[in-house]
Design an enzyme around this catalytic site. Structure first.
Site, PDB file in Angstrom:
ATOM      1  N   GLU A 191     -29.426  -0.630  -2.588  1.00 59.74           N
ATOM      2  CA  GLU A 191     -29.598  -0.133  -1.151  1.00 59.74           C
ATOM      3  C   GLU A 191     -28.689  -0.406  -0.231  1.00 59.74           C
ATOM      4  O   GLU A 191     -28.017  -1.517  -0.287  1.00 59.74           O
ATOM      5  CB  GLU A 191     -31.097  -0.630  -0.853  1.00 59.74           C
ATOM      6  CG  GLU A 191     -31.640  -0.133   0.375  1.00 59.74           C
ATOM      7  CD  GLU A 191     -32.962  -0.655   1.006  1.00 59.74           C
ATOM      8  OE1 GLU A 191     -33.154  -0.699   2.136  1.00 59.74           O
ATOM      9  OE2 GLU A 191     -33.521  -1.356  -0.019  1.00 59.74           O
ATOM     10  N   GLU A 215     -30.328   0.033   9.786  1.00 60.47           N
ATOM     11  CA  GLU A 215     -31.510  -0.105  10.525  1.00 60.47           C
ATOM     12  C   GLU A 215     -31.495  -0.610  11.792  1.00 60.47           C
ATOM     13  O   GLU A 215     -30.821  -1.353  12.394  1.00 60.47           O
ATOM     14  CB  GLU A 215     -32.037  -1.394   9.999  1.00 60.47           C
ATOM     15  CG  GLU A 215     -32.655  -0.821   8.283  1.00 60.47           C
ATOM     16  CD  GLU A 215     -33.523  -2.164   7.636  1.00 60.47           C
ATOM     17  OE1 GLU A 215     -34.692  -1.892   7.377  1.00 60.47           O
ATOM     18  OE2 GLU A 215     -32.842  -3.156   7.862  1.00 60.47           O
ATOM     19  N   ASP A 221     -27.970  -0.011   4.055  1.00 58.62           N
ATOM     20  CA  ASP A 221     -28.745   0.151   5.216  1.00 58.62           C
ATOM     21  C   ASP A 221     -28.187   0.132   6.692  1.00 58.62           C
ATOM     22  O   ASP A 221     -27.080  -0.554   6.837  1.00 58.62           O
ATOM     23  CB  ASP A 221     -29.749  -0.862   5.631  1.00 58.62           C
ATOM     24  CG  ASP A 221     -30.755  -1.073   4.137  1.00 58.62           C
ATOM     25  OD1 ASP A 221     -31.082  -0.347   3.484  1.00 58.62           O
ATOM     26  OD2 ASP A 221     -31.298  -2.295   3.978  1.00 58.62           O
TER      27      ASP A 221
END
Length: 280
Positions: A99, A103, A101
């Protein structure tokens, strides 16, 4: 040709090869269907969040390396306890997922909003870096990008690199280069992490548009992974961070970084020390 002109030429060349994805045909809502609105032409998507639900969507295709651009406008005013995301995630949700990210953490005012970045490989994360926004992220759309190659991942904000993570020869330093990943977006309640939501300000919203990619579409055949770039790798496969880009990352860190796992004594190990020494 100076470094700046080299960087500009590469940016223009690469941008010219980006292809637009359609939110109606290339993206599937994974939860919160009633809280999602898409434009008729599929060029825009809006998520709503209230006490009952947020929303999430993912690309139909899997990718193994590429550049992914999304223009995002965040909710305002007070959106403490909400998180808007744009991220890459391997389709498997087991213990060994990969993953990368973006955010976007809400706050009591847009000045308090944060860009939270992380990288997880084989289920191992804790590589967070967090930044203040250099602009008001709720007043207009801004472009957030991943540039993921076999050698590195670069995070960009409006074309400015803010972070890089390199693949190293040390086998203890994990790098996501074996699993395809989909592109995900979401808006969700993060009360347990970032603070109590003031529901008087609901519904909250996140707006997405201009979803462009220049990437290798990937698929699995049993345990083997193939992609449409396997026979003829694209020109950007061997791209390395330019010295100018490294200087940009250092300046962004100096001006806007609020947290770096490399400076967190509870997270620094022999392995992360090597990681951090090779990633400005």
């Amino acid at each position: 040709m100076n470094l700046f002109m080299s960087f500009l030429l590469l940016f223009l060349l690469y941008t010219d090869k980006l292809a637009g994805l359609n939110f109606n045909t290339d993206v599937t809502v994974t939860w919160g269907q009633s809280h999602v609105a898409k434009s008729r032409n599929g060029e825009e998507m809006e998520f709503k969040m209230d006490q009952y639900s947020g929303a999430s969507a993912q690309t139909n295709a899997d990718f193994l390396f590429g550049r992914f651009d999304m223009r995002v406008k965040l909710n305002s005013p007070d959106s403490t306890g909400t998180i808007t995301t744009f991220y890459l995630h391997s389709p498997n949700r087991d213990l060994w997922w990969d993953e990368a990210d973006f955010e976007f953490i809400g706050g009591s005012s847009t000045a308090d909003y944060k860009i939270h970045t992380n990288l997880i490989t084989d289920g191992i994360g804790n590589r967070e870096q967090q930044f203040r926004f250099p602009f008001d992220p709720a007043s207009n759309y801004h472009t957030y990008s991943f540039f993921w190659t076999p050698q590195q991942i670069i995070w960009y904000v409006d074309g400015i690199p803010i972070r890089v993570y390199r693949k190293l020869s040390d086998s203890r330093i994990l790098y996501p280069d074996k699993q395809p990943m989909k592109v995900y977006t979401s808006l969700w309640n993060s009360t347990a992490w970032t603070g109590e939501v003031n529901w008087k300000n609901a519904p909250f919203s996140a707006h997405y548009r201009n979803f462009y990619v220049n990437a290798c579409v990937a698929w699995r055949d049993g345990s083997n992974v193939s992609s449409n770039c396997k026979i003829v790798p694209p020109f950007w496969f061997t791209y390395k961070l330019l010295p100018l880009e490294r200087d940009m990352i250092i300046r962004m860190r100096e001006q806007y970084m609020t947290y770096d796992y490399c400076n967190d004594k509870e997270k620094v190990t022999d392995v992360t020390s090597i990681e951090c020494a090779n990633n400005p």
